[in-house]
Scaffold this active site. Structure first.
Site, PDB file in Angstrom:
ATOM      1  CG  ASP A   7      -1.754   1.206   1.388  1.00  0.00           C
ATOM      2  OD1 ASP A   7      -2.369   1.619   0.383  1.00  0.00           O
ATOM      3  OD2 ASP A   7      -1.805   1.772   2.490  1.00  0.00           O
ATOM      4  CG  ASP A   9      -1.303   7.754   0.673  1.00  0.00           C
ATOM      5  OD1 ASP A   9      -0.186   8.076   0.209  1.00  0.00           O
ATOM      6  OD2 ASP A   9      -2.374   8.071   0.130  1.00  0.00           O
TER       7      ASP A   9
END
Length: 185
Positions: A7, A9
């Site tokens: 992922d 952020d």
């Protein structure tokens, strides 16, 4: 070459409840860029799967998103690694698309573009949606406590979430420690 899915952020860079709206907002978490490079040097193909509804919300433009991703790739390359691909969902949560995590569309797109199965790959995230997307697609989810990870750790301990988030998900302080553990296994 094995695939490693990340992922963005809260895992690679600091997250914000106000969204990462510009290159100036995008700040890597200490050690994350070097950890990605180490993974690449160890033979892993690193790809990113990220929800970016700020695009549909008008918080930033596609040019800004591409500028952020270009900068990320450049930083990793300067450390001797590379990002195989960055796959993002621009949709709002209520649009019902398959690409928004916890949907698995980003992982399917990743497989199609990279010509490699994500099944069995590590998927490192900081949210329940990351873990659920990884699990639904046959990946091995891992949680980092950076970003929204500490909140997610608490969710995993909740009895009503336990059915959807098995207790066998390893938890790490940050991306660097997660990658170190994966590489030493």
């Amino acid at each position: 070459m094995s695939l490693l899915v990340l992922d963005r952020d809260g895992v690679i860079n600091h997250d914000s409840d106000d969204y990462i709206r510009s290159l100036q907002d995008w700040q890597p978490i200490p050690g994350s860029i070097e950890a990605i490079a180490r993974a690449c040097q160890a033979g892993l193909q690193v790809a990113i799967a990220t929800n970016q509804s700020g695009l549909s919300r008008g918080y930033f433009t596609l040019d800004t998103l591409e500028e952020i991703h270009q900068h990320l790739c450049q930083l990793v390359e300067e450390q001797g690694g590379s990002i195989a691909g960055i796959f993002y969902c621009p949709h709002l949560p209520d649009e019902g698309c398959d690409c928004r995590k916890p949907g698995t569309g980003l992982l399917k797109a990743m497989e199609a573009e990279l010509g490699q199965s994500a099944s069995g790959a590590w998927f490192i995230g900081d949210s329940l949606k990351d873990l659920q997307a990884g699990r639904a697609h046959g990946c091995r989810p891992a949680l980092v406590t950076t970003g929204k990870g500490e909140k997610t750790r608490q969710q995993l301990a909740s009895p009503d979430v336990a059915i959807n988030a098995p207790a066998d998900i390893p938890i790490y302080d940050d991306l660097a420690s997660a990658i170190d553990a994966i590489l030493s296994a």
